[in-house]
Enzyme design. Structure first.
Site, PDB file in Angstrom:
ATOM      1  N   HIS A   1      -4.551   1.182   7.545  1.00 32.88           N
ATOM      2  CA  HIS A   1      -3.209   1.768   7.671  1.00 32.88           C
ATOM      3  C   HIS A   1      -3.060   2.962   6.715  1.00 32.88           C
ATOM      4  O   HIS A   1      -2.545   4.008   7.103  1.00 32.88           O
ATOM      5  CB  HIS A   1      -2.184   0.658   7.369  1.00 32.88           C
ATOM      6  CG  HIS A   1      -0.756   1.070   7.330  1.00 32.88           C
ATOM      7  ND1 HIS A   1       0.194   0.590   8.216  1.00 32.88           N
ATOM      8  CD2 HIS A   1      -0.078   1.891   6.491  1.00 32.88           C
ATOM      9  CE1 HIS A   1       1.373   1.119   7.927  1.00 32.88           C
ATOM     10  NE2 HIS A   1       1.251   1.905   6.873  1.00 32.88           N
ATOM     11  N   GLU A   2      -3.550   2.807   5.481  1.00 31.13           N
ATOM     12  CA  GLU A   2      -3.411   3.887   4.481  1.00 31.13           C
ATOM     13  C   GLU A   2      -4.308   5.085   4.804  1.00 31.13           C
ATOM     14  O   GLU A   2      -3.895   6.236   4.668  1.00 31.13           O
ATOM     15  CB  GLU A   2      -3.736   3.367   3.076  1.00 31.13           C
ATOM     16  CG  GLU A   2      -2.887   2.203   2.583  1.00 31.13           C
ATOM     17  CD  GLU A   2      -1.407   2.366   2.798  1.00 31.13           C
ATOM     18  OE1 GLU A   2      -0.924   3.521   2.874  1.00 31.13           O
ATOM     19  OE2 GLU A   2      -0.705   1.351   2.915  1.00 31.13           O
TER      20      GLU A   2
ATOM     21  N   HIS B   1      -2.807   7.216   7.311  1.00 34.80           N
ATOM     22  CA  HIS B   1      -1.790   8.128   6.745  1.00 34.80           C
ATOM     23  C   HIS B   1      -2.428   9.444   6.288  1.00 34.80           C
ATOM     24  O   HIS B   1      -1.857  10.520   6.471  1.00 34.80           O
ATOM     25  CB  HIS B   1      -1.105   7.496   5.523  1.00 34.80           C
ATOM     26  CG  HIS B   1       0.092   6.644   5.844  1.00 34.80           C
ATOM     27  ND1 HIS B   1       1.197   7.126   6.524  1.00 34.80           N
ATOM     28  CD2 HIS B   1       0.382   5.361   5.540  1.00 34.80           C
ATOM     29  CE1 HIS B   1       2.097   6.150   6.632  1.00 34.80           C
ATOM     30  NE2 HIS B   1       1.632   5.063   6.040  1.00 34.80           N
TER      31      HIS B   1
ATOM     32  N   GLN C   1       2.990   9.946   1.626  1.00 33.63           N
ATOM     33  CA  GLN C   1       4.294   9.289   1.759  1.00 33.63           C
ATOM     34  C   GLN C   1       5.267   9.684   0.647  1.00 33.63           C
ATOM     35  O   GLN C   1       6.465   9.438   0.755  1.00 33.63           O
ATOM     36  CB  GLN C   1       4.125   7.757   1.776  1.00 33.63           C
ATOM     37  CG  GLN C   1       3.407   7.262   3.019  1.00 33.63           C
ATOM     38  CD  GLN C   1       3.279   5.759   3.006  1.00 33.63           C
ATOM     39  OE1 GLN C   1       2.351   5.200   2.433  1.00 33.63           O
ATOM     40  NE2 GLN C   1       4.231   5.070   3.638  1.00 33.63           N
TER      41      GLN C   1
ATOM     42  N   GLY D   1       0.837  -1.198   0.000  1.00 36.05           N
ATOM     43  CA  GLY D   1       0.000   0.000   0.000  1.00 36.05           C
ATOM     44  C   GLY D   1       0.868   1.243   0.000  1.00 36.05           C
ATOM     45  O   GLY D   1       2.052   1.180   0.365  1.00 36.05           O
TER      46      GLY D   1
ATOM     47  N   CYS E   1       5.863  -0.155   7.689  1.00 38.32           N
ATOM     48  CA  CYS E   1       5.513   1.042   6.924  1.00 38.32           C
ATOM     49  C   CYS E   1       6.741   1.482   6.139  1.00 38.32           C
ATOM     50  O   CYS E   1       7.841   1.526   6.675  1.00 38.32           O
ATOM     51  CB  CYS E   1       5.062   2.157   7.869  1.00 38.32           C
ATOM     52  SG  CYS E   1       4.555   3.673   7.025  1.00 38.32           S
ATOM     53  N   LEU E   2       6.530   1.805   4.866  1.00 32.54           N
ATOM     54  CA  LEU E   2       7.640   2.241   4.025  1.00 32.54           C
ATOM     55  C   LEU E   2       8.249   3.550   4.541  1.00 32.54           C
ATOM     56  O   LEU E   2       9.391   3.860   4.228  1.00 32.54           O
ATOM     57  CB  LEU E   2       7.171   2.411   2.572  1.00 32.54           C
ATOM     58  CG  LEU E   2       6.737   1.111   1.882  1.00 32.54           C
ATOM     59  CD1 LEU E   2       6.080   1.414   0.538  1.00 32.54           C
ATOM     60  CD2 LEU E   2       7.928   0.172   1.701  1.00 32.54           C
TER      61      LEU E   2
HETATM   62  O1  GNR Z   1       4.070  -2.547   2.581  1.00 36.84           O
HETATM   63  C1  GNR Z   1       3.396  -2.426   3.605  1.00 36.84           C
HETATM   64  N1  GNR Z   1       3.093  -3.541   4.327  1.00 36.84           N
HETATM   65  C2  GNR Z   1       2.190  -3.532   5.369  1.00 36.84           C
HETATM   66  C3  GNR Z   1       2.153  -4.647   6.201  1.00 36.84           C
HETATM   67  C4  GNR Z   1       1.272  -4.712   7.242  1.00 36.84           C
HETATM   68  C5  GNR Z   1       0.393  -3.670   7.452  1.00 36.84           C
HETATM   69  C6  GNR Z   1       0.412  -2.553   6.644  1.00 36.84           C
HETATM   70  C7  GNR Z   1       1.304  -2.482   5.602  1.00 36.84           C
HETATM   71  S1  GNR Z   1       1.321  -1.098   4.565  1.00 36.84           S
HETATM   72  C8  GNR Z   1       2.980  -1.089   4.068  1.00 36.84           C
HETATM   73  C9  GNR Z   1       3.236  -0.008   3.040  1.00 36.84           C
HETATM   74  C10 GNR Z   1       2.996   1.341   3.666  1.00 36.84           C
HETATM   75  O2  GNR Z   1       3.737   1.891   4.433  1.00 36.84           O
HETATM   76  N2  GNR Z   1       1.861   1.910   3.373  1.00 36.84           N
HETATM   77  O3  GNR Z   1       1.542   3.089   3.935  1.00 36.84           O
HETATM   78 NI    NI Z   2       2.612   3.168   5.843  1.00 33.55          NI
END
Ligand code: GNR
Ligand code: NI
Length: 175
Positions: A137-138, A141, A49, A44, A95-96
Site C-alpha cells: 500500500h505504501e 503511494h 501523504q 503506515g 488510507c489516511l
Molecule cells: O493506517 C492504515 N491502515 C491500513 C489498513 C489496511 C491496509 C493498509 C493500511 S495503510 C493505512 C495508513 C495509510 O494510509 N498509509 O498510506
Molecule cells: Ni494510504
C-alpha cells in the site's frame, strides 16, 4: 506534527523522486512522519501523504492488535518490491488520505522489499500478512497509486466524487 493531505488532492497522484542522500534532515523528517502516523493513528505513512514528493515510508503494525505492544517502527527509504508470492489474499484496507472509507483489496500475500534504512544501509525484508499489505500500500503511494485503484471504476468514481463534493463544501463554508 505534519498535515496529511486527502482526496481529491492531485499530489496523491504524483510519482515520488528517489532520496539521494540519507542525512540528518532525512532522519528528522522520518521521525516527524512516524509521530504523525502514530497520532493519526495509522500503521503506515508515505512522504507524499504529507506533501513531500520523496520515496520514504514509515510503518509499524505492532500496535494494530495490541495497544500496549512495544513499538516496532520501520523506516524505508527508496523501497522497491523485489518479488511477490503467488498466493494472494483479500484484506480490508483504509488510507489516511481517504478518511473513513474502507474496502476489500486483493494483493499478493507475501513480498520481498529492498530499501535503505535510516543509516543509509541497504536492507531486505520479507513480509507476509498485514505488514505485506501495508508495505505494498505504501509503495503504491510512492508511485501515485491508491487502494481505490483496485476497485471497479464505478466504486472508485463514487469515492472520488464524494471527497470532491466534501472538499467543495468545506471551501465554500470558509469563503
Ligand atoms: O493506517 C492504515 N491502515 C491500513 C489498513 C489496511 C491496509 C493498509 C493500511 S495503510 C493505512 C495508513 C495509510 O494510509 N498509509 O498510506
Ligand atoms: Ni494510504
Amino acid at each position: 506534527m505534519l498535515d496529511i493531505i486527502t482526496l481529491p488532492d492531485r499530489k496523491l497522484r504524483v510519482a515520488s523522486e528517489p532520496v539521494e542522500r540519507v542525512d540528518d534532515e532525512v532522519r528528522r523528517f522520518l521521525d516527524n512522519m512516524l509521530e504523525t502516523m502514530y497520532d493519526a493513528p495509522g500503521i503506515g505513512l508515505a512522504a507524499i501523504q504529507v506533501g513531500v514528493e520523496r520515496r520514504m515510508v514509515v510503518c509499524d503494525v505492532a500496535k494494530r492488535e495490541d495497544e500496549d505492544a512495544e513499538p516496532e517502527p520501520l523506516f524505508l527509504i527508496n523501497p522497491e518490491v523485489l518479488s511477490v508470492s503467488d498466493d494472494r489474499v483479500v484484506r480490508e484496507e483504509g488510507c489516511l488520505s481517504i478518511p473513513e472509507y474502507f474496502a476489500d483489496v486483493e494483493r499478493p500475500d507475501g513480498v520481498r522489499v529492498g530499501y535503505l534504512d535510516r543509516d543509509g544501509n541497504q536492507q531486505e525484508i520479507e513480509a507476509t500478512g498485514v505488514l505485506a499489505t501495508c508495505l505494498q500500500h505504501e509503495i503504491d503511494h510512492l508511485n501515485g497509486k491508491l487502494f481505490i485503484d483496485y476497485l471497479s471504476k464505478l466504486r472508485r468514481d463514487m469515492v472520488i466524487r464524494k471527497f470532491t463534493k466534501q472538499a467543495r463544501q468545506a471551501t465554500s463554508a470558509t469563503a
